[in-house]
Design a protein around this motif. Structure first.
Motif, PDB file in Angstrom:
ATOM      1  N   GLY A 108      53.142  70.131  89.940  1.00  0.00           N
ATOM      2  CA  GLY A 108      52.931  70.831  88.683  1.00  0.00           C
ATOM      3  C   GLY A 108      52.168  70.049  87.636  1.00  0.00           C
ATOM      4  N   MET A 109      51.720  68.839  87.960  1.00  0.00           N
ATOM      5  CA  MET A 109      51.034  68.019  86.970  1.00  0.00           C
ATOM      6  C   MET A 109      49.606  68.520  86.729  1.00  0.00           C
ATOM      7  SD  MET A 109      52.839  65.662  85.614  1.00  0.00           S
ATOM      8  CE  MET A 109      54.490  64.996  85.824  1.00  0.00           C
ATOM      9  N   PRO A 110      49.136  68.430  85.473  1.00  0.00           N
ATOM     10  CA  PRO A 110      47.763  68.881  85.188  1.00  0.00           C
ATOM     11  C   PRO A 110      46.725  67.938  85.778  1.00  0.00           C
ATOM     12  CG  PRO A 110      48.753  67.901  83.247  1.00  0.00           C
ATOM     13  CD  PRO A 110      49.840  67.983  84.272  1.00  0.00           C
ATOM     14  N   ASN A 111      45.615  68.529  86.204  1.00  0.00           N
ATOM     15  CA  ASN A 111      44.498  67.739  86.717  1.00  0.00           C
ATOM     16  C   ASN A 111      43.225  68.132  85.970  1.00  0.00           C
ATOM     17  OD1 ASN A 111      43.572  70.170  87.964  1.00  0.00           O
ATOM     18  ND2 ASN A 111      44.910  69.764  89.717  1.00  0.00           N
ATOM     19  N   HIS A 112      42.071  67.791  86.508  1.00  0.00           N
ATOM     20  CA  HIS A 112      40.838  68.049  85.765  1.00  0.00           C
ATOM     21  C   HIS A 112      40.381  69.502  85.863  1.00  0.00           C
ATOM     22  CE1 HIS A 112      39.183  67.172  89.855  1.00  0.00           C
ATOM     23  NE2 HIS A 112      38.292  68.083  89.497  1.00  0.00           N
ATOM     24  N   ARG A 113      41.272  70.373  86.339  1.00  0.00           N
ATOM     25  CA  ARG A 113      40.977  71.809  86.361  1.00  0.00           C
ATOM     26  C   ARG A 113      41.947  72.583  85.471  1.00  0.00           C
ATOM     27  NH1 ARG A 113      41.461  74.527  90.522  1.00  0.00           N
ATOM     28  NH2 ARG A 113      39.465  75.597  90.500  1.00  0.00           N
ATOM     29  N   THR A 114      42.814  71.856  84.780  1.00  0.00           N
ATOM     30  CA  THR A 114      43.835  72.463  83.932  1.00  0.00           C
ATOM     31  C   THR A 114      43.296  72.695  82.518  1.00  0.00           C
ATOM     32  OG1 THR A 114      45.566  71.328  85.184  1.00  0.00           O
ATOM     33  CG2 THR A 114      46.170  72.163  83.010  1.00  0.00           C
ATOM     34  N   LEU A 115      43.705  73.792  81.917  1.00  0.00           N
ATOM     35  CA  LEU A 115      43.292  74.081  80.553  1.00  0.00           C
ATOM     36  C   LEU A 115      44.197  73.340  79.568  1.00  0.00           C
ATOM     37  CD1 LEU A 115      41.458  75.664  78.624  1.00  0.00           C
ATOM     38  CD2 LEU A 115      43.166  77.506  78.679  1.00  0.00           C
ATOM     39  N   TYR A 116      43.583  72.521  78.707  1.00  0.00           N
ATOM     40  CA  TYR A 116      44.304  71.778  77.681  1.00  0.00           C
ATOM     41  C   TYR A 116      44.105  72.438  76.320  1.00  0.00           C
ATOM     42  CZ  TYR A 116      45.007  67.730  80.783  1.00  0.00           C
ATOM     43  OH  TYR A 116      45.398  66.891  81.801  1.00  0.00           O
ATOM     44  N   GLU A 117      45.022  72.122  75.417  1.00  0.00           N
ATOM     45  CA  GLU A 117      44.915  72.577  74.040  1.00  0.00           C
ATOM     46  C   GLU A 117      44.547  71.375  73.173  1.00  0.00           C
ATOM     47  OE1 GLU A 117      44.876  75.058  70.780  1.00  0.00           O
ATOM     48  OE2 GLU A 117      45.186  75.655  72.875  1.00  0.00           O
ATOM     49  N   PRO A 118      43.386  71.411  72.505  1.00  0.00           N
ATOM     50  CA  PRO A 118      42.998  70.256  71.683  1.00  0.00           C
ATOM     51  C   PRO A 118      43.828  70.166  70.412  1.00  0.00           C
ATOM     52  CG  PRO A 118      41.394  72.014  71.448  1.00  0.00           C
ATOM     53  CD  PRO A 118      42.366  72.472  72.495  1.00  0.00           C
ATOM     54  N   GLY A 119      44.185  68.935  70.043  1.00  0.00           N
ATOM     55  CA  GLY A 119      44.935  68.727  68.818  1.00  0.00           C
ATOM     56  C   GLY A 119      44.011  68.636  67.622  1.00  0.00           C
ATOM     57  N   PRO A 120      44.562  68.742  66.421  1.00  0.00           N
ATOM     58  CA  PRO A 120      43.729  68.640  65.207  1.00  0.00           C
ATOM     59  C   PRO A 120      43.283  67.203  64.977  1.00  0.00           C
ATOM     60  CG  PRO A 120      46.053  68.756  64.624  1.00  0.00           C
ATOM     61  CD  PRO A 120      45.981  68.944  66.114  1.00  0.00           C
ATOM     62  N   GLY A 121      42.291  67.047  64.134  1.00  0.00           N
ATOM     63  CA  GLY A 121      41.828  65.706  63.806  1.00  0.00           C
ATOM     64  C   GLY A 121      40.319  65.648  63.698  1.00  0.00           C
ATOM     65  N   PRO A 122      39.801  64.534  63.174  1.00  0.00           N
ATOM     66  CA  PRO A 122      38.345  64.392  63.014  1.00  0.00           C
ATOM     67  C   PRO A 122      37.647  64.249  64.358  1.00  0.00           C
ATOM     68  CG  PRO A 122      39.461  62.321  62.499  1.00  0.00           C
ATOM     69  CD  PRO A 122      40.537  63.346  62.695  1.00  0.00           C
ATOM     70  N   HIS A 123      36.387  64.620  64.375  1.00  0.00           N
ATOM     71  CA  HIS A 123      35.585  64.525  65.598  1.00  0.00           C
ATOM     72  C   HIS A 123      34.437  63.540  65.431  1.00  0.00           C
ATOM     73  CE1 HIS A 123      36.990  68.824  66.934  1.00  0.00           C
ATOM     74  NE2 HIS A 123      37.942  67.910  67.036  1.00  0.00           N
ATOM     75  N   GLU A 124      34.563  62.650  64.464  1.00  0.00           N
ATOM     76  CA  GLU A 124      33.536  61.653  64.218  1.00  0.00           C
ATOM     77  C   GLU A 124      34.195  60.401  63.675  1.00  0.00           C
ATOM     78  OE1 GLU A 124      29.289  61.191  61.755  1.00  0.00           O
ATOM     79  OE2 GLU A 124      30.430  63.063  61.730  1.00  0.00           O
ATOM     80  N   VAL A 125      33.651  59.242  64.074  1.00  0.00           N
ATOM     81  CA  VAL A 125      34.173  57.987  63.541  1.00  0.00           C
ATOM     82  C   VAL A 125      33.811  57.921  62.070  1.00  0.00           C
ATOM     83  CG1 VAL A 125      34.127  55.474  63.695  1.00  0.00           C
ATOM     84  CG2 VAL A 125      33.972  56.845  65.780  1.00  0.00           C
ATOM     85  N   ALA A 126      34.819  57.956  61.230  1.00  0.00           N
ATOM     86  CA  ALA A 126      34.581  58.006  59.786  1.00  0.00           C
ATOM     87  C   ALA A 126      34.102  56.662  59.261  1.00  0.00           C
ATOM     88  CB  ALA A 126      35.866  58.423  59.071  1.00  0.00           C
ATOM     89  N   ALA A 127      33.469  56.704  58.110  1.00  0.00           N
ATOM     90  CA  ALA A 127      33.000  55.479  57.463  1.00  0.00           C
ATOM     91  C   ALA A 127      34.192  54.567  57.204  1.00  0.00           C
ATOM     92  CB  ALA A 127      32.284  55.815  56.162  1.00  0.00           C
ATOM     93  N   GLY A 128      34.078  53.328  57.631  1.00  0.00           N
ATOM     94  CA  GLY A 128      35.156  52.371  57.454  1.00  0.00           C
ATOM     95  C   GLY A 128      36.178  52.378  58.572  1.00  0.00           C
ATOM     96  N   ALA A 129      36.118  53.370  59.464  1.00  0.00           N
ATOM     97  CA  ALA A 129      37.061  53.447  60.588  1.00  0.00           C
ATOM     98  C   ALA A 129      36.448  52.807  61.825  1.00  0.00           C
ATOM     99  CB  ALA A 129      37.436  54.900  60.864  1.00  0.00           C
ATOM    100  N   ASP A 130      37.300  52.318  62.693  1.00  0.00           N
ATOM    101  CA  ASP A 130      36.840  51.672  63.923  1.00  0.00           C
ATOM    102  C   ASP A 130      36.865  52.609  65.121  1.00  0.00           C
ATOM    103  OD1 ASP A 130      36.394  49.219  62.676  1.00  0.00           O
ATOM    104  OD2 ASP A 130      38.491  48.605  62.937  1.00  0.00           O
ATOM    105  N   SER A 131      37.613  53.709  65.033  1.00  0.00           N
ATOM    106  CA  SER A 131      37.744  54.581  66.193  1.00  0.00           C
ATOM    107  C   SER A 131      38.173  55.971  65.759  1.00  0.00           C
ATOM    108  CB  SER A 131      38.760  54.000  67.186  1.00  0.00           C
ATOM    109  OG  SER A 131      40.048  53.920  66.598  1.00  0.00           O
ATOM    110  N   VAL A 132      38.113  56.892  66.695  1.00  0.00           N
ATOM    111  CA  VAL A 132      38.605  58.254  66.485  1.00  0.00           C
ATOM    112  C   VAL A 132      39.257  58.710  67.789  1.00  0.00           C
ATOM    113  CG1 VAL A 132      36.411  59.328  67.167  1.00  0.00           C
ATOM    114  CG2 VAL A 132      38.005  60.596  65.721  1.00  0.00           C
ATOM    115  N   GLU A 133      40.345  59.483  67.672  1.00  0.00           N
ATOM    116  CA  GLU A 133      41.088  59.946  68.840  1.00  0.00           C
ATOM    117  C   GLU A 133      40.944  61.452  69.021  1.00  0.00           C
ATOM    118  OE1 GLU A 133      44.884  56.890  69.473  1.00  0.00           O
ATOM    119  OE2 GLU A 133      45.193  58.901  68.645  1.00  0.00           O
ATOM    120  N   LEU A 134      40.923  61.848  70.265  1.00  0.00           N
ATOM    121  CA  LEU A 134      40.999  63.257  70.616  1.00  0.00           C
ATOM    122  C   LEU A 134      42.203  63.434  71.524  1.00  0.00           C
ATOM    123  CD1 LEU A 134      39.923  66.176  70.792  1.00  0.00           C
ATOM    124  CD2 LEU A 134      38.543  65.431  72.759  1.00  0.00           C
TER     125      LEU A 134
END
Length: 571
Positions: free
Chosen positions: A141-167
């Motif tokens: 029952g584990m998801p694989n690369h054919r499973t539909l995921y639900e994306p979480g909220p959050g920025p989609h770009e590395v903001a000024a002064g930030a080192d990383s961004v998560e999806l």
């Protein structure tokens, strides 16, 4: 003059090989993959057979976990995925929520060779070309690369002064287990951290596995360097047993046709990484070696779709009821920057392959990069390195120039001997050797030093051909890319002039008129060939020729004066 014939044979053999390989690439390109329906946006383009199989037995080198390993999930493919775009200072990535697949990664600082207005696609999924990074979990029952995921909220770009961004992508298994795929994108770094958090919602422990794979077709990006030998394209696996192992597509075809055939790589290990290589760029999954985690490598052909997969399976470990387990494997997708790659994983810098002359080429590249650090321009760094190499070989070049100059001085005497003993070749050779001994000339002195330098020249050729640092690197004026041919053919034409002057300064092969004709044709042949070669390579040969011409001209003048002085004393 046998040594001169040997040199001509080596030079023309190399040229013929390069031209033949280029013609083969043009006339017989790789067979296109079997026709398949174009992938629909948001859907997985492949059948469930592209999901790897979890290890079914426990061995000394295979992952160990309590209980039997469940079979992989192969549910119906997702049909409602969306593409989430993440932007950093180095690339623009598109992640498909159908499977959490990294479907595109456009490198902003590198140009697409087919369209310089677009960034280079290190990863790409279109109906025409496929190279994607996939991952998933193996277990009931584990998801694989054919499973539909639900994306979480959050920025989609590395903001000024930030080192990383998560999806964060979330999915729930049929049995209630919660799974979160976390992709972390960093500023100034081509590494993408891919992790899975698995929360066991059941009443019994679970022991899932995670797989991380790269899937691609056999197509390659266009190349400016159409007349140069083709660089390796395909899967690579590194571990302490195999070291750096290329797994040719042809080998995978053979294994697919005969499953009993021995695999061309070590399957189980507790170290190493797996990747896909193409000219200048590499994509690789890099499981950490610090804990010596058991892992299983695989590379295979995917049914008849024309695609190939290479990946690694790692254990997540036992997860108690109500607990959360994590597994993470970084992905590197970017240029073959040797210094950066050497810091990421053991052996990753070996994707820059210099062949049998690596032991010479590696120090040459270090020297070239050091010079670039001082000068700030790769073209001038090539010129400076050429001068340093010629300086290092000065004693050999001096001996060669002196020997060739002496041969040119006694050329009239040799011609007289040839006329005198035209009907007696054996006696001609005897008299010529006597003259060489009398004049203190080694007839091989002008050739053997060149033979000694041939490995260095070849190693340098591969350095200039393979270094991604020269890609799009300008020199002066019209040379905007040292990895591309000269757009106005200036360097090949100037090279032809210098090569012609070099022939004129060298002694004429008196005993072999055919050889003399060949020597005269060589400048034209090489200049035509160099029209298609990277301008950085032509620049090296041009500077090398100019230095050699000056040295030979100086030596000829010196020996002519010595001969005139000696003749005056004899009077």
């Amino acid at each position: 003059m046998d040594a001169q014939r040997l040199i001509l044979f080596v030079v023309f053999s190399m040229s013929a090989l390069f031209l033949w390989e280029a013609w083969q690439k043009e006339q017989h390109p790789p067979a296109p993959p079997a026709a398949t329906a174009p992938a629909q946006p948001g859907s997985s383009p492949r059948a469930p057979t592209d999901v790897p199989v979890a290890p079914s037995t426990t061995t000394a080198s295979a992952p160990s976990a309590p209980g039997a390993v469940p079979a992989p999930a192969t549910g119906a493919p997702a049909t409602a995925g969306q593409l989430v775009t993440i932007t950093t200072d180095l690339y623009r990535a598109e992640i498909d929520t159908a499977g959490g697949v990294i479907a595109q990664l456009a490198l902003l600082n590198h140009r697409d060779p087919t369209d310089e207005a677009r960034p280079y696609p290190a990863l790409l999924r279109t109906p025409e070309r496929t190279l994607v990074a996939q991952s998933g979990l193996l277990g009931e029952g584990m998801p694989n690369h054919r499973t539909l995921y639900e994306p979480g909220p959050g920025p989609h770009e590395v903001a000024a002064g930030a080192d990383s961004v998560e999806l964060k992508l979330r999915a729930t298994a049929p049995n209630g287990d919660k799974v979160e795929e976390i992709l972390t994108f960093h500023r100034g770094n081509y590494v993408i951290d891919v992790a899975y958090d698995i929360t066991n919602a059941g009443t019994a422990p679970i022991s899932p596995y995670a797989y991380f794979q790269l899937v691609r077709d056999i197509k390659t990006q266009g190349s400016h360097n159409s007349m140069a030998p083709a660089s390796y394209v395909g899967p690579v696996i590194y571990n302490d047993s195999d070291k750096f192992k290329k797994v040719e597509f042809g080998e995978l075809d053979k294994v697919a046709a005969d499953p009993t055939r021995k695999l061309p790589y070590t399957k189980n290990a507790d170290n190493g990484w797996v990747g896909m290589v193409e000219h200048y760029f590499v994509t690789a999954w890099l499981p950490g070696d610090e804990r010596k985690t058991p892992r299983e490598f695989y590379a295979r052909k995917l049914d008849t779709s024309g695609l190939y997969a290479a990946g690694v399976i790692v254990p997540v470990g036992a997860i108690a009821p109500g607990a959360t387990g994590r597994v993470d494997v970084p992905l590197y997708a970017g240029p073959q920057d040797q210094e950066a790659m050497a810091k990421l994983a053991k052996g990753l810098d070996l994707v820059v392959d210099y062949g049998i002359f690596t032991v010479i080429a590696a120090p040459l590249f270090w020297l070239l990069k050091w010079l670039h650090g001082l000068i700030g321009n790769w073209g001038w760094a090539i010129i400076a390195m050429t001068i340093l190499i010629k300086s290092a070989f000065y004693p050999l070049n001096h001996a060669s120039a002196r020997s060739m100059a002496k041969m040119k001085v006694i050329a009239p005497k040799l011609k007289a001997l040839q006329a005198q003993y035209a009907d007696d070749k054996q006696q001609l050779q005897v008299k010529m050797m006597e003259m060489y001994k009398q004049e203190k000339i080694n007839p091989l002195g002008g050739c053997l030093p060149i033979l000694v330098q041939i490995p260095v020249f070849i190693a340098l050729y591969w350095v200039l051909l393979s270094a991604v640092e020269l890609r799009h690197a300008p020199w002066i004026l019209w040379i905007k890319d040292l990895s591309a041919p000269d757009p106005y053919f200036v360097l090949p034409v100037v090279y032809a002039i210098t090569a012609y002057l070099q022939v004129k300064l060298s002694p004429t092969p008196i005993s072999d008129p055919v050889q003399a004709k060949v020597m005269q044709i060589m400048p034209i042949a090489f200049s035509v060939m160099f029209v298609f070669f990277p301008s950085g390579l032509v620049l090296y040969w041009l500077v090398n020729n100019c230095i050699q011409i000056f040295q030979q001209w100086h030596m000829n003048r010196l020996l002519e004066k010595e001969a005139a002085t000696l003749a005056a004393k004899r009077r």
